[in-house]
Design an enzyme around this catalytic site. Structure first.
Site, PDB file in Angstrom:
ATOM      1  N   ALA A  65      43.164  10.385 -20.225  1.00  0.00           N
ATOM      2  CA  ALA A  65      41.880  10.230 -20.906  1.00  0.00           C
ATOM      3  C   ALA A  65      41.431  11.615 -21.354  1.00  0.00           C
ATOM      4  O   ALA A  65      41.836  12.634 -20.767  1.00  0.00           O
ATOM      5  CB  ALA A  65      40.873   9.609 -19.960  1.00  0.00           C
ATOM      6  N   GLY A 109      45.350   8.307 -17.650  1.00  0.00           N
ATOM      7  CA  GLY A 109      45.191   7.117 -18.491  1.00  0.00           C
ATOM      8  C   GLY A 109      46.412   6.832 -19.341  1.00  0.00           C
ATOM      9  O   GLY A 109      46.646   5.689 -19.736  1.00  0.00           O
ATOM     10  N   GLU A 112      48.648   4.970 -17.133  1.00  0.00           N
ATOM     11  CA  GLU A 112      48.034   3.653 -16.931  1.00  0.00           C
ATOM     12  C   GLU A 112      48.205   2.767 -18.167  1.00  0.00           C
ATOM     13  O   GLU A 112      48.460   1.566 -18.055  1.00  0.00           O
ATOM     14  CB  GLU A 112      46.550   3.831 -16.589  1.00  0.00           C
ATOM     15  N   GLU A 132      44.589  12.862 -11.689  1.00  0.00           N
ATOM     16  CA  GLU A 132      43.112  12.850 -11.720  1.00  0.00           C
ATOM     17  C   GLU A 132      42.517  13.594 -10.535  1.00  0.00           C
ATOM     18  O   GLU A 132      41.421  14.151 -10.631  1.00  0.00           O
ATOM     19  CB  GLU A 132      42.590  11.407 -11.737  1.00  0.00           C
TER      20      GLU A 132
HETATM   21  N1  DAK Z   1      42.244  15.632 -22.519  1.00  0.00           N
HETATM   22  C1  DAK Z   1      41.874  16.444 -23.530  1.00  0.00           C
HETATM   23  N2  DAK Z   1      42.677  17.380 -24.068  1.00  0.00           N
HETATM   24  C2  DAK Z   1      43.907  17.496 -23.552  1.00  0.00           C
HETATM   25  C3  DAK Z   1      44.374  16.694 -22.496  1.00  0.00           C
HETATM   26  C4  DAK Z   1      43.476  15.704 -21.979  1.00  0.00           C
HETATM   27  N3  DAK Z   1      43.813  14.847 -21.009  1.00  0.00           N
HETATM   28  N4  DAK Z   1      45.637  17.058 -22.197  1.00  0.00           N
HETATM   29  C5  DAK Z   1      45.945  18.047 -23.038  1.00  0.00           C
HETATM   30  N5  DAK Z   1      44.922  18.323 -23.858  1.00  0.00           N
HETATM   31  C6  DAK Z   1      44.835  19.319 -24.921  1.00  0.00           C
HETATM   32  C7  DAK Z   1      44.715  20.720 -24.332  1.00  0.00           C
HETATM   33  O1  DAK Z   1      43.363  20.989 -23.993  1.00  0.00           O
HETATM   34  C8  DAK Z   1      45.215  21.552 -25.485  1.00  0.00           C
HETATM   35  O2  DAK Z   1      44.181  21.651 -26.445  1.00  0.00           O
HETATM   36  P1  DAK Z   1      43.764  23.087 -27.076  1.00  0.00           P
HETATM   37  O3  DAK Z   1      43.421  23.937 -25.904  1.00  0.00           O
HETATM   38  O4  DAK Z   1      45.015  23.539 -27.779  1.00  0.00           O
HETATM   39  O5  DAK Z   1      42.627  22.766 -27.972  1.00  0.00           O
HETATM   40  C9  DAK Z   1      46.322  20.688 -26.082  1.00  0.00           C
HETATM   41  O6  DAK Z   1      46.054  19.367 -25.644  1.00  0.00           O
HETATM   42  C10 DAK Z   1      47.703  21.078 -25.593  1.00  0.00           C
HETATM   43  O7  DAK Z   1      47.672  21.079 -24.184  1.00  0.00           O
HETATM   44  P2  DAK Z   1      48.208  22.303 -23.309  1.00  0.00           P
HETATM   45  O8  DAK Z   1      48.020  23.580 -24.039  1.00  0.00           O
HETATM   46  O9  DAK Z   1      47.583  22.167 -21.962  1.00  0.00           O
HETATM   47  O10 DAK Z   1      49.770  21.962 -23.268  1.00  0.00           O
HETATM   48  P3  DAK Z   1      50.796  22.360 -22.141  1.00  0.00           P
HETATM   49  O11 DAK Z   1      52.130  21.992 -22.689  1.00  0.00           O
HETATM   50  O12 DAK Z   1      50.584  23.736 -21.651  1.00  0.00           O
HETATM   51  O13 DAK Z   1      50.448  21.383 -20.892  1.00  0.00           O
HETATM   52  C11 DAK Z   1      49.917  19.246 -19.860  1.00  0.00           C
HETATM   53  C12 DAK Z   1      50.634  20.015 -21.029  1.00  0.00           C
HETATM   54  C13 DAK Z   1      50.000  17.757 -20.166  1.00  0.00           C
HETATM   55  C14 DAK Z   1      50.615  19.555 -18.560  1.00  0.00           C
HETATM   56  C15 DAK Z   1      48.430  19.736 -19.801  1.00  0.00           C
HETATM   57  O14 DAK Z   1      47.861  19.631 -21.094  1.00  0.00           O
HETATM   58  C16 DAK Z   1      47.602  18.910 -18.847  1.00  0.00           C
HETATM   59  O15 DAK Z   1      47.652  19.076 -17.628  1.00  0.00           O
HETATM   60  N6  DAK Z   1      46.760  18.030 -19.396  1.00  0.00           N
HETATM   61  C17 DAK Z   1      45.820  17.251 -18.605  1.00  0.00           C
HETATM   62  C18 DAK Z   1      46.542  16.150 -17.870  1.00  0.00           C
HETATM   63  C19 DAK Z   1      45.580  15.339 -17.033  1.00  0.00           C
HETATM   64  O16 DAK Z   1      44.912  15.863 -16.121  1.00  0.00           O
HETATM   65  N7  DAK Z   1      45.492  14.033 -17.312  1.00  0.00           N
HETATM   66  C20 DAK Z   1      44.582  13.134 -16.615  1.00  0.00           C
HETATM   67  C21 DAK Z   1      43.229  13.092 -17.311  1.00  0.00           C
HETATM   68  S1  DAK Z   1      42.048  12.106 -16.440  1.00  0.00           S
HETATM   69  C22 DAK Z   1      38.694   5.217 -16.636  1.00  0.00           C
HETATM   70  C23 DAK Z   1      39.974   4.920 -16.927  1.00  0.00           C
HETATM   71  C24 DAK Z   1      40.909   5.942 -17.036  1.00  0.00           C
HETATM   72  C25 DAK Z   1      40.557   7.222 -16.840  1.00  0.00           C
HETATM   73  C26 DAK Z   1      39.275   7.506 -16.539  1.00  0.00           C
HETATM   74  C27 DAK Z   1      38.337   6.505 -16.424  1.00  0.00           C
HETATM   75  N8  DAK Z   1      37.680   4.181 -16.462  1.00  0.00           N
HETATM   76  C28 DAK Z   1      38.106   2.771 -16.747  1.00  0.00           C
HETATM   77  C29 DAK Z   1      36.486   4.389 -15.890  1.00  0.00           C
HETATM   78  C30 DAK Z   1      41.574   8.251 -16.960  1.00  0.00           C
HETATM   79  C31 DAK Z   1      41.389   9.510 -16.545  1.00  0.00           C
HETATM   80  C32 DAK Z   1      42.387  10.522 -16.913  1.00  0.00           C
HETATM   81  O17 DAK Z   1      43.388  10.259 -17.531  1.00  0.00           O
END
Ligand code: DAK
Length: 258
Positions: A65, A109, A112, A132
């Protein structure tokens, strides 16, 4: 319809939906999920579509997400707004088969969403995770529920508690993905699986989806009864007659969804 965050192509009875927010590794925001739901509902209504494929880019199926969007919200926003509930429920109500073709990151997400599909074909570079916990939250769209049913408690706990990623080989061993293919062949293999499904009776493939999903929802006795009754009821279709006659006549069946 013109979309901003996805690309949709319908051909040869397959609806291919490509998540398309490359700058954010296909992070799921409300716009993307709403567009995805619209595309899936259109595919459900379109008589020409017999199988759906959801994919991302080579680097990311979806990195979760959108954290930037979520970081601006508080409890009241997400509780009263019921973040993503309508969209994820709508995806779960799609009755045609959906394959997820996953390359690169399928996190949070993204993992998921892949698990909401009927099965996952992964490239060798696929990485699945529920990180998360690193953000101070838990999974919100099935990462503690569907994942546990698919891979069991040990791996689901490990992934949700440590936030570590599972590579494609481990995901296949764990039963999260149905097959792993070379990255360059991901779309060919997936489209060929979709084509095989598209050749079947749509009635039967929709019923298969209901039956297998029922296994995750009910007791074995109830599930077996459901399956048996569905089996019986398919004898009222022309497609059952055609399928069995085609076998007897040593020819390919021509299903007409009747
Ligand atoms: N959200 C927003 N931007 C993201 C992102 C994300 N999840 N993942 C990556 N990006 C963006 C980065 O900010 C970066 O943007 P700029 O800085 O260039 O503007 C760009 O994508 C490239 O990312 P990186 O520079 O970080 O790329 P790397 O190759 O170095 O790293 C990575 C790739 C995938 C390891 C890293 O980007 C990362 O750790 N990303 C976050 C992964 C994460 O934590 N995912 C879980 C998010 S929480 C719900 C249902 C579902 C959810 C919530 C509520 N309800 C029904 C209530 C779900 C929650 C989630 O998914």
């Amino acid at each position: 319809m013109a979309y901003e965050t996805i690309i949709v192509d319908v051909s040869d009875h397959i609806c291919l939906i490509k998540l398309n927010r490359p700058d954010a590794l296909n992070a799921l925001n409300l716009e993307l999920l709403k567009e995805l739901v619209t595309a899936l509902q259109d595919a459900q209504k379109n008589d020409k579509v017999r199988c759906i494929v959801i994919t991302g880019s080579e680097k990311a199926f979806a990195a979760g997400a959108d954290i930037k969007m979520m970081s601006e919200q508080n409890f009241v926003d997400v509780f009263l707004g019921d973040l993503f509930t309508e969209e994820s429920d709508a995806i779960g109500r799609i009755r045609k088969p959906i394959i997820a073709a996953v390359s690169g990151y399928a996190l949070g997400g993204g993992c998921e969403l892949a698990m909401m599909c009927d099965f996952i074909i992964a490239s060798e570079t696929a990485k699945f995770g529920q990180p998360e916990i690193n953000l101070g939250v838990v999974a919100g769209m099935g990462g503690t529920q569907r994942l546990t049913r698919l891979v069991g408690k040990a791996k689901a706990m490990d992934m949700n508690l440590t936030g570590r990623f599972m590579d494609a080989a481990e995901a296949e061993r764990a039963g999260l993905v149905s097959r792993v293919v070379p990255t360059k062949k991901l779309m060919d293999e997936t489209m060929s699986a979709a084509q095989k499904i598209a050749e079947k009776s749509l009635i039967t493939s929709m019923v298969v989806k209901e039956c297998v999903n029922r296994a995750l929802e009910t007791t074995l006795t109830e599930g077996l009864l459901f399956e048996r009754r569905v089996f019986h009821s398919l004898f009222s279709t022309e497609d059952q007659k055609e399928g069995m006659n085609a076998f007897m006549e040593k020819r390919e069946a021509q299903f007409r969804d009747k």
